[in-house]
Design an enzyme around this catalytic site. Structure first.
Site, PDB file in Angstrom:
ATOM      1  N   HIS A  63      -0.694  84.874 -58.359  1.00  0.00           N
ATOM      2  CA  HIS A  63      -1.241  85.620 -57.236  1.00  0.00           C
ATOM      3  C   HIS A  63      -1.414  84.673 -56.037  1.00  0.00           C
ATOM      4  CE1 HIS A  63      -3.662  88.877 -55.571  1.00  0.00           C
ATOM      5  NE2 HIS A  63      -4.565  87.989 -55.197  1.00  0.00           N
ATOM      6  N   LYS A  68      -3.815  95.650 -49.102  1.00  0.00           N
ATOM      7  CA  LYS A  68      -4.339  97.026 -49.120  1.00  0.00           C
ATOM      8  C   LYS A  68      -4.586  97.461 -47.663  1.00  0.00           C
ATOM      9  CE  LYS A  68      -7.306  95.503 -53.031  1.00  0.00           C
ATOM     10  NZ  LYS A  68      -6.544  95.359 -54.208  1.00  0.00           N
ATOM     11  N   SER A  77      -2.942  90.641 -50.966  1.00  0.00           N
ATOM     12  CA  SER A  77      -4.028  91.058 -51.849  1.00  0.00           C
ATOM     13  C   SER A  77      -4.943  92.094 -51.190  1.00  0.00           C
ATOM     14  CB  SER A  77      -4.783  89.813 -52.299  1.00  0.00           C
ATOM     15  OG  SER A  77      -5.414  90.080 -53.506  1.00  0.00           O
ATOM     16  N   TRP A  88      -2.743  91.475 -63.031  1.00  0.00           N
ATOM     17  CA  TRP A  88      -3.956  92.133 -62.494  1.00  0.00           C
ATOM     18  C   TRP A  88      -3.569  93.160 -61.415  1.00  0.00           C
ATOM     19  CZ3 TRP A  88      -8.774  92.748 -63.858  1.00  0.00           C
ATOM     20  CH2 TRP A  88      -9.793  92.948 -62.915  1.00  0.00           C
TER      21      TRP A  88
HETATM   22  C1  GTR Z   1      -9.489  90.339 -56.531  1.00  0.00           C
HETATM   23  C2  GTR Z   1      -9.453  91.841 -56.505  1.00  0.00           C
HETATM   24  C3  GTR Z   1      -8.078  92.307 -56.109  1.00  0.00           C
HETATM   25  C4  GTR Z   1      -7.521  91.550 -54.916  1.00  0.00           C
HETATM   26  C5  GTR Z   1      -7.937  90.092 -54.885  1.00  0.00           C
HETATM   27  C6  GTR Z   1      -7.768  89.366 -53.563  1.00  0.00           C
HETATM   28  O1  GTR Z   1     -10.673  89.845 -56.969  1.00  0.00           O
HETATM   29  O2  GTR Z   1      -9.762  92.303 -57.776  1.00  0.00           O
HETATM   30  O3  GTR Z   1      -8.082  93.697 -55.872  1.00  0.00           O
HETATM   31  O4  GTR Z   1      -7.851  92.186 -53.765  1.00  0.00           O
HETATM   32  O5  GTR Z   1      -9.255  89.918 -55.225  1.00  0.00           O
HETATM   33  O6  GTR Z   1      -7.948  89.918 -52.487  1.00  0.00           O
HETATM   34  O7  GTR Z   1      -7.471  88.163 -53.605  1.00  0.00           O
END
Ligand code: GTR
Length: 425
Positions: free
Chosen positions: A401, A264, A260, A351
């Protein structure tokens, strides 16, 4: 009253599409993806075409890198800060004798202030000689990755933990770190809490390692100022610096895995630091592997609004303006070539735009081909649990996720392939 509750519940249900909350300005509709044109990774800013590795490395690659420095993650400072390592624990008989564990305190300092971090390392005992290593940040502290009470709380714990929040309990994120499987397959793992490097909460920058740099200015208005993602990426390179001091590490076999927001940062670390030989992004989405120009799922407007401390200020100009981006995330992946990149998505994680993550790997392909290596070889997304592994890799799995054993098993398959490790039973 009852009717009122009924209407409210119906509204709530209507607000969830395939498990994704409906948020104003966010689209999950493939038919609404704009007719975007991706910048060609092998066409230089002056219009000339790259046809050789030398042209890529000397001319085009620096141009692409510069986009990410000046427009998205900010500029990583050239100077460095002092760091010392202190071994806090060593257990040669961890995990029932299968692993040696170590905890090492990193102290970053500029002579005035100090920021501390703790690295937790598991090294497989059964391998003779040097071992391959996965480097990766955890989200909730080293103690959240295991039930072992000898694993210390990360220094940032007291700064960032939500009081009594179950998320922060010991072992709460064990499911994301299948240490048993990793060790059994002959890999070491080195993890640190990402908050130790840059606490991921507005207002805590003064506790981040970036606050120790001579160029740090809390009132900076520089458009290319590095922010949290840049600092996390920098921090993972500092883990590699430590690994370089260790005789058990095979320095040709260091992989970075990030989930997540850390996916990045892992891609950005891999783009800048060639010591990462395999770079893995799990569900990294917007600002990670996903193509921004698709504007599907989380988009730039939303991410810079909710997380203003992640990207450099220049990135904000592309909010609701993706068309104007002179680059896109496939070029971030291309910066990793000829080293290997692997992207993982989850069906229930719209997402993060799984298709946009897949296409990004696909469009990084020409740079791999320039090196005589193979890209994905297809622009048709594979079915779930049908990974594609060439010199780059991609899978999409069932579920939400998260990081699951399935993901780790594929990451290890991919690393086995590139680190030439014969599969053990
Ligand atoms: C979310 C965000 C994502 C992702 C995620 C995470 O809220 O929108 O870009 O980075 O968090 O890191 O779990």
């Amino acid at each position: 009253m009852r009717t009122y509750i009924l209407i409210l519940s119906l509204l709530l249900i209507a607000c969830i599409v395939k498990g994704q909350a409906i948020i104003e300005g966010i689209s999950y509709d493939e038919s609404k993806v704009p007719n975007y044109v991706l910048p060609d990774v092998l066409t230089c800013n002056d219009g000339s075409k790259v046809t050789t590795v030398t042209e890529w490395e000397k001319k085009r690659r620096p141009e692409v890198l510069e986009y990410f420095y000046s427009q998205e993650y900010g500029r990583t400072p050239k100077e460095t800060i002092a760091v010392t390592y202190e071994k806090l624990t060593e257990n040669p008989n961890d995990m029932g004798g299968r692993a040696t564990s170590k905890q090492v305190r990193f102290k970053f300092t500029n002579g005035k202030n100090v920021v501390e971090a703790i690295l937790l390392v598991y090294i497989p005992n059964k391998r003779k000689g040097k071992v391959p290593v996965f480097v990766g940040y955890n989200f909730k502290g080293n103690h959240s990755t295991t039930l072992d009470t000898t694993v210390l709380y990360s220094p940032s714990f007291s700064l960032v933990k939500a009081p009594d929040h179950p998320d922060w309990q010991r072992g709460n994120q064990m499911n994301r770190w299948c240490y048993d499987k990793i060790i059994d397959r002959g890999y070491a793992v080195a993890t640190m809490c990402y908050h130790d490097i840059f606490p991921d909460k507005l207002g805590l920058i003064k506790h981040s390692v970036s606050s120790l740099f001579p160029t740090y200015d809390p009132n900076s208005t520089a458009l290319d100022e590095w922010k949290a993602i840049g600092v996390w990426a920098w921090g993972s390179s500092r883990i590699v610096d430590y690994l370089e001091t260790q005789d058990w590490v095979d320095l040709e076999k260091i992989a970075i895995m990030g989930h997540s927001r850390q996916g990045k940062a892992a891609l950005w670390a891999g783009a800048q630091d060639t010591r990462f030989k395999v770079v893995i992004s799990n569900d990294s989405g917007c600002g990670g592997a996903a193509l921004s120009k698709r504007v599907y799922g989380e988009n730039i407007a939303r991410i810079v609004k909710i997380f203003p401390h992640w990207f450099c200020p220049a990135f904000e100009q592309y909010a609701d303006n993706e068309d104007k981006l002179p680059f896109d995330q496939h070029e971030l992946l291309a910066l990793i070539a000829p080293r290997h990149v692997y992207v993982a998505s989850a069906v229930g994680d719209l997402w993060a735009d799984p298709k946009g993550e897949f296409l990004s790997v696909y469009h990084a392909g020409p740079v791999y081909e320039l090196y005589g290596l193979s890209g994905l070889g297809t622009n048709i997304m594979p079915d779930i649990h049908q990974p594609i592994m060439t010199d780059v890799g991609y899978h999409i799995r069932a579920g939400e996720h998260d990081v699951t054993d399935y993901d780790w098993e594929r990451f290890m398959d991919f690393c086995d392939m590139h680190f030439k490790i014969v599969k053990r039973k």
